[in-house]
Design a protein around this motif. Structure first.
Motif, short mmCIF file in Angstrom:
data_model
loop_
_atom_site.label_atom_id
_atom_site.label_comp_id
_atom_site.label_asym_id
_atom_site.label_seq_id
_atom_site.Cartn_x
_atom_site.Cartn_y
_atom_site.Cartn_z
N GLY A 1 -6.81 0.61 4.46
CA GLY A 1 -7.34 -0.77 4.38
C GLY A 1 -7.31 -1.00 2.11
N LEU A 2 -7.23 0.10 1.76
CA LEU A 2 -6.87 0.45 0.48
C LEU A 2 -5.47 -0.27 0.65
CD1 LEU A 2 -9.95 3.45 -0.57
CD2 LEU A 2 -9.97 1.28 -1.11
N ASN A 3 -5.21 0.54 0.69
CA ASN A 3 -3.54 0.84 1.00
C ASN A 3 -3.40 -0.66 1.43
OD1 ASN A 3 -0.78 1.16 1.20
ND2 ASN A 3 -1.03 2.64 1.45
N MET A 4 -3.80 -1.69 1.49
CA MET A 4 -3.18 -2.92 2.00
C MET A 4 -4.03 -4.27 1.17
SD MET A 4 -1.33 -4.71 4.37
CE MET A 4 -1.50 -6.34 5.26
N LEU A 5 -5.21 -3.70 0.64
CA LEU A 5 -5.41 -4.34 0.11
C LEU A 5 -5.08 -4.82 -1.63
CD1 LEU A 5 -8.84 -5.51 -1.10
CD2 LEU A 5 -9.05 -3.07 -2.32
N VAL A 6 -4.28 -4.15 -1.61
CA VAL A 6 -3.32 -4.11 -2.81
C VAL A 6 -1.74 -4.92 -2.24
CG1 VAL A 6 -1.62 -3.23 -4.40
CG2 VAL A 6 -3.95 -1.86 -4.04
N ILE A 7 -1.47 -4.89 -2.03
CA ILE A 7 -0.47 -5.95 -0.85
C ILE A 7 -1.06 -7.38 -0.68
CG2 ILE A 7 1.35 -5.76 0.41
CD1 ILE A 7 1.29 -3.50 -0.08
N ALA A 8 -2.43 -7.56 -0.05
CA ALA A 8 -3.51 -8.75 -0.30
C ALA A 8 -3.90 -9.51 -1.29
CB ALA A 8 -4.39 -8.50 0.60
N ALA A 9 -3.13 -8.31 -2.83
CA ALA A 9 -3.46 -9.56 -3.82
C ALA A 9 -2.28 -10.20 -3.70
CB ALA A 9 -3.06 -8.59 -4.82
N THR B 1 -0.86 18.22 -4.41
CA THR B 1 -1.94 17.35 -5.74
C THR B 1 -0.65 16.15 -5.70
OG1 THR B 1 -2.60 19.71 -6.60
CG2 THR B 1 -3.28 16.92 -7.44
N MET B 2 0.12 16.24 -5.97
CA MET B 2 1.80 15.35 -6.69
C MET B 2 2.02 14.47 -5.08
SD MET B 2 4.87 15.63 -8.18
CE MET B 2 5.73 16.38 -6.65
N LEU B 3 1.41 14.87 -3.66
CA LEU B 3 2.07 14.02 -3.32
C LEU B 3 1.01 13.01 -2.57
CD1 LEU B 3 3.16 16.86 -0.25
CD2 LEU B 3 4.25 14.58 -1.91
N ASP B 4 -0.47 13.92 -2.99
CA ASP B 4 -1.74 12.83 -2.70
C ASP B 4 -1.69 11.60 -3.64
OD1 ASP B 4 -2.89 14.04 -1.28
OD2 ASP B 4 -4.14 15.15 -2.34
N PHE B 5 -1.24 12.25 -5.24
CA PHE B 5 -1.07 10.45 -5.97
C PHE B 5 0.04 10.05 -5.86
CE2 PHE B 5 -3.87 13.85 -8.50
CZ PHE B 5 -4.56 12.17 -9.45
N MET B 6 1.30 10.67 -4.97
CA MET B 6 2.40 9.30 -4.68
C MET B 6 2.02 8.05 -3.44
SD MET B 6 5.40 12.12 -5.11
CE MET B 6 7.24 11.24 -5.04
N GLN B 7 0.92 8.84 -2.24
CA GLN B 7 0.75 7.94 -1.62
C GLN B 7 0.14 7.45 -2.01
OE1 GLN B 7 1.60 10.64 1.55
NE2 GLN B 7 2.91 9.43 2.57
N THR B 8 -1.30 7.82 -2.30
CA THR B 8 -2.45 6.91 -3.01
C THR B 8 -2.13 5.51 -4.49
OG1 THR B 8 -3.57 8.80 -3.55
CG2 THR B 8 -4.32 8.25 -1.89
N ILE B 9 -1.47 5.75 -5.22
CA ILE B 9 -1.29 4.90 -6.04
C ILE B 9 -0.76 3.90 -5.55
CG2 ILE B 9 -0.36 4.73 -8.21
CD1 ILE B 9 -0.31 7.50 -8.80
N PRO B 10 -0.64 2.97 -5.19
CA PRO B 10 -0.59 1.69 -5.02
C PRO B 10 0.94 1.08 -5.47
CG PRO B 10 -2.41 1.00 -5.67
CD PRO B 10 -2.43 1.86 -6.24
N ALA B 11 1.72 1.16 -4.34
CA ALA B 11 3.43 1.09 -4.98
C ALA B 11 3.33 -0.32 -6.02
CB ALA B 11 4.03 0.88 -4.08
N PHE B 12 3.77 -0.93 -6.04
CA PHE B 12 3.24 -1.78 -7.25
C PHE B 12 3.13 -1.76 -8.96
CE2 PHE B 12 1.23 -6.15 -4.40
CZ PHE B 12 3.47 -6.30 -4.58
#
Lengths: 350, 682
Positions: B624-632, B161-172
């Motif tokens: 796509g969702l991941n890149m979306l944040v970078i695209a901000a 579960t922790m890994l899921d969050f670590m990798q889906t919460i955008p790094a920013f």
């Protein structure tokens, strides 16, 4: 040297049950139920009985084969004997020592010095070469590098792998890999040798060849062997004693001849039906009482196979006599008695 | 089973009618279309309160860690700067050669020479410093967690579960609390990179250890190993190749994050250079600097991958023995250092010899824009008018005579809905109730737009959709996520994010699917596409923004392009792989049954490849969702922008809420898709 009949390894009321709290079935009130009741209760509660109420006595220096189809519990029994799998209940004794009461530390010592095991898919370490794989059990014991490599080299010679010392497992054929497995299992000079379907993953031709080598090795080493296979022919070929298992229970234990001549039930009989009986039945097991006549006839030893006896019947010979080591005549065989045995006279064989 | 079959169409019918009623009769009720403020829960404020409490209590500890980490960082940085570039480059080449042979060695050398000649050695070294310190930390941490997860099923559940969050919460988003705890400076980038780079190592460690064949483990036991001997001598070496794959992925993740973390600034690394140039619209410079990132990415990827591959039985290159290697290493260090001492350009590349054609490139870009500006502008506008706006705002708010050439008169609206109902009716007639539901649903979304549909409708449709795909647990998760997005006050930006990602993913599925099909039928196409995919996936996401911004300036369309460039890769890959791995027996069976080529494709190949393709769609969505944040960074609105704004204001609560929102969207999509995949592959 212990006598040929002494028991090296044995187990009694050995159970391995997977499921919800199987312990309760071996203590208290239910613990006193008989075997069938336990089987029924455990099955109803959704547990899986890998083996139940197994009792084996494995004589010193003999080849003991556990034969059964997949799911019959044969591998589980083997792993309970070496405590790779922790039995749910029962007793396992090695040289009279209760194995299940040994601490993990003692168990490691026992495995280091008294047990060796060969695996169906070889279980070799992919990152070590042949020499290092064979020396691995000695490394675990903390034996110095020179000494263990020297010993490993001897073992490699023994199984005929000279020249492949520096190869890695993936560079070897299946048969060669299993030779490494055999050499490794023998490196620590164990007293008990476990083999779990050692030749099942090999091609038929290689398999026969390896079986011959196995018999040759055993003649030389005289270990106490527990050998698991699903191949009835292999069992007949190699075994001193065969134990047939079905659904976690022992169906019959006996010499190959006994099993072929007197199968305990229809299940066992099905295995024996396609067996070339003349290659298994010994002269002494179907001979007729001596008639006292003193005529010129060929003589054979009691444990001669029918295959050999049959060759002796040429145009003139009508009887063959069975003679023991001191020259006494034990009995005779006629073509009719042999035909009857091979034809399986139902009444006689039962 | 039978009951479920009957209930689902009825439920869907009910939801459709309900949605239609809400959208028509309720169109005057404002609260239906704007989630009422009175229902907001001050989650962000609450998180702020916790965060500040925590920071007040433990700031000293984290500042201390920050101080401690600063030492090795400055040390490595200073050492690498002092080292002549020749020594570094020749040692790196030697290491690359040892791992992967001549090709890897030459590639490494050439790419390093580019960095030297273009004059970005200093910035490149600074980035490498962070990566070099991050890797051992992430690898050790990942190994320890992985071993723990392997040994204890309970720990494993928590770790997953922790890994899921670590990798889906955008790094920013998690840069913000890290900033608060550790203070400004490069250590923040380092910590964030460690957090981001650890999960792949954990996953691969667990995977490797779980995949050790039971017989190998047993053979260790029977050889008389103690549990510790068995672990270090049997299990770890057997799992080692998989762990090296983990090291490779960890390295790439670390580089990606180091680049992203550059927006905090303060370390003069290459990411900062790219960002700064991009902000000043200096495209030539940002491309030259971006290429440095590309070089670093390729070098790190090839070297770590070559060491991982060397473990495979099929690999022939073995390199030198360890003793010879050490001797060679020392020899090369000494010789190259002496050379550099005597020949100054081999120590520090002189400014005069730099090749920095930024101005020429800028001119080129301007020329291209001057020549093709109309074409670029038109294609951008077409996309805006006919795809982006309708999905975002709906036909009601996007069809105007200037753009579409006609107005949305009642007659046209009538015809539109008439066609929709006819379509649904026909589908129903042929007993395809799922299609009959899908037609009005899609038509409705296009008519009102993703942002124009009432939240009440979402609350009815999405949980039912989740239920149809995956059952009650997934439904619960999706419903919970929806409620979180609504009550935390980020519903509108969330919808904008979903809209952009939806369009990008749809395009990826169509384009990527077609390319995957094409690649599966032609070796040549496959051979061309594969290295492009490899490169796109190794590149830090950041770099993909440069060309998009260059030609289309900032905005949704630019972001869309960047997202597609990044997210299309898995779609192509999985489609090709799925089609290629269809068993030849199945195809032969089809041929002998008299199938036409078309039948073989549609009814055998595509059907059997479907599970793989679905995995590809799932990955594409997550990418796509991941890149979306970078695209901000290039000015999209939505959750990505919220996070980005929060970061610049160091607003922990707001950032975390927006980041969690993003993660929940990603995890909901992932869970629904995975539930569906596991059902179809049964």
């Amino acid at each position: 040297m212990p006598s040929a009949n002494s028991v090296k390894l044995s187990c009694e009321s050995l159970w391995k049950v997977y499921g919800n709290t199987p312990e309760q079935y071996f203590t208290g009130e239910i613990g006193s139920f008989n075997v069938e009741e336990k089987f029924q209760q455990l099955t109803e509660n959704g547990s899986i009985i890998a083996c139940g109420d197994v009792k084996l006595d494995i004589p010193t220096g003999s080849i003991f084969i556990i034969m059964g189809l997949s799911g019959s519990g044969k591998s589980t029994v083997l792993r309970c004997l070496s405590r790779l799998v922790e039995p749910s209940f029962g007793k396992v004794e090695l040289d009279g020592l209760d194995l299940l009461n040994q601490s993990p530390k003692d168990m490691i010592e026992i495995r280091r010095h008294k047990m060796g095991m060969v695996f169906q898919n070889f279980g070799l370490l992919p990152h070590l070469n042949v020499l290092e794989n064979v020396a691995f059990p000695l490394k675990a014991q903390g034996i110095s590098k020179n000494e263990r490599l020297a010993r490993a080299n001897e073992m490699i010679d023994l199984v005929g792998l000279e020249g492949r010392e520096n190869s890695y497992p993936h560079q070897l054929s299946g048969g060669q890999q299993q030779r490494v497995g055999i050499a490794r299992s023998l490196a620590a000079e164990p007293e008990v040798w476990f083999l779990d379907e050692p030749f099942s993953a090999l091609d038929p031709l290689i398999r026969t060849q390896m079986q011959d080598e196995f018999l040759r090795l055993q003649k030389q080493l005289n270990k106490t062997i527990v050998f698991v296979t699903h191949d009835f022919h292999e069992a007949l070929r190699l075994a001193d004693t065969i134990c047939i298992m079905k659904d976690g229970q022992v169906v019959q234990i006996g010499t190959p001849g006994e099993i072929v001549l007197a199968p305990a039930d229809d299940y066992v009989k099905k295995f024996t039906s396609e067996v070339p009986l003349w290659k298994i039945i010994e002269a002494q097991s179907i001979m007729e009482p001596p008639d006292g006549k003193d005529m010129d006839r060929p003589s054979v030893k009691p444990d001669t196979l029918l295959e050999e006896v049959m060759r002796l019947f040429d145009g003139k010979t009508e009887e063959v006599q069975i003679v023991n080591e001191s020259g006494e005549c034990h009995g005779v065989l006629t073509p009719v008695s042999i035909i009857r045995a091979l034809y399986r006279d139902e009444k006689k064989v039962g | 089973m039978l009951a479920e079959k009957n209930i689902l169409p009825i439920l869907w019918g009910g939801v459709l009618v309900f949605s239609a009623l809400v959208m028509t009769l309720g169109s005057d009720l404002k609260w239906l279309f704007e989630f009422p403020e009175s229902l907001h829960v001050p989650i962000a404020e609450f998180l702020d309160w916790i965060m500040f409490g925590f920071v007040d209590l433990f700031k000293w500890l984290f500042r201390f860690i920050s101080r401690v980490l600063e030492w090795p960082m400055r040390g490595v940085q200073g050492f690498l700067e002092w080292l002549p570039w020749l020594t570094f480059a020749s040692l790196a080449t030697f290491i690359a050669w040892q791992g992967g042979g001549r090709r890897t060695g030459i590639l490494t050398l050439v790419l390093l020479l580019y960095i030297v000649i273009v004059g970005y050695w200093y910035e490149g070294i600074n980035t490498l410093t962070l990566v070099i310190i991050c890797i051992p930390l992430a690898v050790l941490l990942g190994f320890a967690l992985g071993v723990w997860g392997h040994k204890s099923p309970k720990a494993n559940a928590a770790i997953q579960t922790m890994l899921d969050f670590m990798q889906t919460i955008p790094a920013f988003a998690y840069l913000i609390p890290i900033l608060l705890l550790f203070g400004f400076g490069p250590v923040v980038g380092l910590i964030a990179s460690v957090i981001f780079a650890t999960p792949p190592m954990v996953r691969n460690t667990i995977l490797g250890l779980n995949r050790v064949p039971p017989e190998v483990r047993e053979s260790g036991t029977m050889s008389g190993c103690t549990p510790r001997q068995r672990f270090w001598w049997v299990e770890v070496p057997t799992a080692f190749p998989q762990m090296l794959i983990g090291v490779n992925q960890t390295t790439m993740a670390a580089l990606g994050m180091v680049i992203i973390a550059a927006i905090i600034g303060g370390f003069e690394d290459i990411g900062w250079e790219v960002l700064g140039r991009l902000r000043k619209a200096q495209f030539g410079q940002s491309i030259l600097a971006g290429m440095v990132i590309v070089c670093l990415a390729i070098i790190l990827d090839r070297i770590t991958l070559s060491y991982a591959k060397r473990q495979l039985p099929t690999e022939s290159h073995t390199g030198l023995r360890i003793k010879q290697f050490i001797v060679g290493f020392i020899g090369i260090s000494v010789i190259s250092y002496i050379l550099a001492m005597f020949i100054e350009p081999l120590r520090v590349w002189p400014k005069a010899l730099e090749f920095y054609p930024a101005d020429a490139m800028n001119t080129l870009v301007f020329n291209i824009i001057a020549n093709f500006g109309d074409f670029l502008e038109t294609s951008k506008n077409q996309m805006q008018y006919f795809v982006l706006l309708p999905v975002k705002l709906g036909f009601t708010r996007s069809i105007f005579p200037i753009t579409w050439g006609f107005a949305l008169t009642p007659t046209i609206i009538g015809i539109y809905w008439f066609i929709v109902f006819m379509g649904a009716a026909i589908a129903l007639y042929f007993r395809h109730w799922k299609i009959a539901v899908a037609i009005p649903l899609i038509a409705g979304v296009l008519y009102f737009g993703i942002t124009g549909v009432s939240w009440v409708v979402y609350l009815a449709v999405l949980p039912l959709f989740a239920f149809s795909l995956g059952g009650s647990r997934v439904t619960l998760f999706v419903t919970g996520s929806l409620i979180f997005l609504m009550v935390s006050g980020i519903w509108v930006p969330a919808l904008v994010s979903i809209y952009l990602c939806f369009v990008a993913v749809a395009i990826c599925i169509i384009l990527g699917g077609l390319m995957g099909i094409w690649a599966s039928t032609s070796e040549r196409v496959s051979a061309i596409i594969r290295p492009i995919n490899d490169t796109l996936q190794t590149l830090p996401q950041f770099v993909l923004l440069i060309p998009a911004v260059m030609f289309f300036r900032v905005g949704d369309f630019t972001a869309l392009l960047a997202i597609i460039a990044y997210a299309i890769v898995p779609m192509i890959r999985y489609t090709e792989q799925g089609l290629r791995t269809v068993s030849p027996t199945a195809i032969e069976a089809g041929i002998t049954s008299g199938c036409t080529p078309a039948q073989i494709f549609w009814q055998i190949k595509l059907k059997l490849a479907l599970p793989q393709i679905l995995v590809g769609i799932n990955q594409t969505t997550l990418f796509g969702l991941n890149m979306l944040v970078i695209a901000a960074l290039v000015g999209t609105t939505g959750l990505g922008q919220q996070i980005y704004l929060a970061l610049s204001k160091v607003d922990a609560g707001g950032g975390i809420v927006a980041g969690l929102g993003m993660a929940l969207i990603a995890m909901s999509a992932d869970r629904m898709m995975r539930a569906y995949i596991s059902r179809t592959s049964k």
